[in-house]
Design a protein around this motif. Sequence first.
Motif, PDB file in Angstrom:
ATOM      1  N   ARG A 242      -2.444   7.211  -3.416  1.00 38.37           N
ATOM      2  CA  ARG A 242      -2.750   8.475  -2.761  1.00 38.37           C
ATOM      3  C   ARG A 242      -2.696   9.559  -3.828  1.00 38.37           C
ATOM      4  O   ARG A 242      -1.905   9.495  -4.771  1.00 38.37           O
TER       5      ARG A 242
ATOM      6  N   ILE B 106       2.718   1.960  13.646  1.00 39.73           N
ATOM      7  CA  ILE B 106       1.906   1.680  12.457  1.00 39.73           C
ATOM      8  C   ILE B 106       2.078   0.228  12.031  1.00 39.73           C
ATOM      9  O   ILE B 106       1.089  -0.468  11.766  1.00 39.73           O
TER      10      ILE B 106
ATOM     11  N   ASN C 287       2.151   9.684   6.391  1.00 41.48           N
ATOM     12  CA  ASN C 287       2.183   9.949   7.819  1.00 41.48           C
ATOM     13  C   ASN C 287       3.516  10.554   8.207  1.00 41.48           C
ATOM     14  O   ASN C 287       4.375  10.781   7.361  1.00 41.48           O
TER      15      ASN C 287
ATOM     16  N   SER D 204       0.840  -1.194   0.000  1.00 37.73           N
ATOM     17  CA  SER D 204       0.000   0.000   0.000  1.00 37.73           C
ATOM     18  C   SER D 204       0.876   1.246   0.000  1.00 37.73           C
ATOM     19  O   SER D 204       2.069   1.177   0.272  1.00 37.73           O
TER      20      SER D 204
ATOM     21  N   PHE E  62      -6.022  -0.608   3.181  1.00 34.01           N
ATOM     22  CA  PHE E  62      -5.238   0.623   3.253  1.00 34.01           C
ATOM     23  C   PHE E  62      -5.089   1.325   1.915  1.00 34.01           C
ATOM     24  O   PHE E  62      -4.726   2.490   1.876  1.00 34.01           O
TER      25      PHE E  62
ATOM     26  N   ILE F  36       0.953   4.860   2.003  1.00 35.79           N
ATOM     27  CA  ILE F  36       0.363   5.597   3.112  1.00 35.79           C
ATOM     28  C   ILE F  36       1.087   6.931   3.288  1.00 35.79           C
ATOM     29  O   ILE F  36       2.184   7.122   2.764  1.00 35.79           O
TER      30      ILE F  36
ATOM     31  N   LEU G   2       4.095   0.844   2.033  1.00 37.63           N
ATOM     32  CA  LEU G   2       3.844  -0.089   3.128  1.00 37.63           C
ATOM     33  C   LEU G   2       3.964  -1.499   2.565  1.00 37.63           C
ATOM     34  O   LEU G   2       3.086  -1.955   1.830  1.00 37.63           O
TER      35      LEU G   2
END
Length: 138
Positions: free
Chosen positions: A100, A63, A53, A49, A96, A51, A120
């Motif tokens: 993005r 995480i 953060n 995935s 997830f 992500i 990820l």
Amino acid sequence: MKTVNRVIRVSTKERFQLVNITREVESFVKESGICQGILIVSVPHATASIIVNENEPGLLSDIIEKVKEITEPGSSKWLHNSIDDNAHAHIGSALFGHERVFPIIDCRILKGIWQDIFLLEMDGPRGERKIVLTVLGE
């Protein structure tokens, strides 16, 4: 409207791992010459995935632990495990997401000061993961 694409590749060393790709993504956007538009960051794999953060070591460990907690508890019962023993990673990817999207404003990715972009990994180690970057705009 202009479209620019790039594929970046990363290797992973752990079954679960977060790989920070922010610098490569920011460099790509700068080199694209697009100053107003959108950026799509996508991983074309069913067991990984993308992500966003904060890049703080304790948080990154937290995480990973939460991802394991969400995806691994039923692993002995996952039907897919009779084929590949990686159902947890497929479930994590489904939960997830593989992409993005970010606005590009004034030739830069619009993201929070504490936001970094990560691959990820949930089914590593892998010799190569592809990440597709696409910028659309002017």
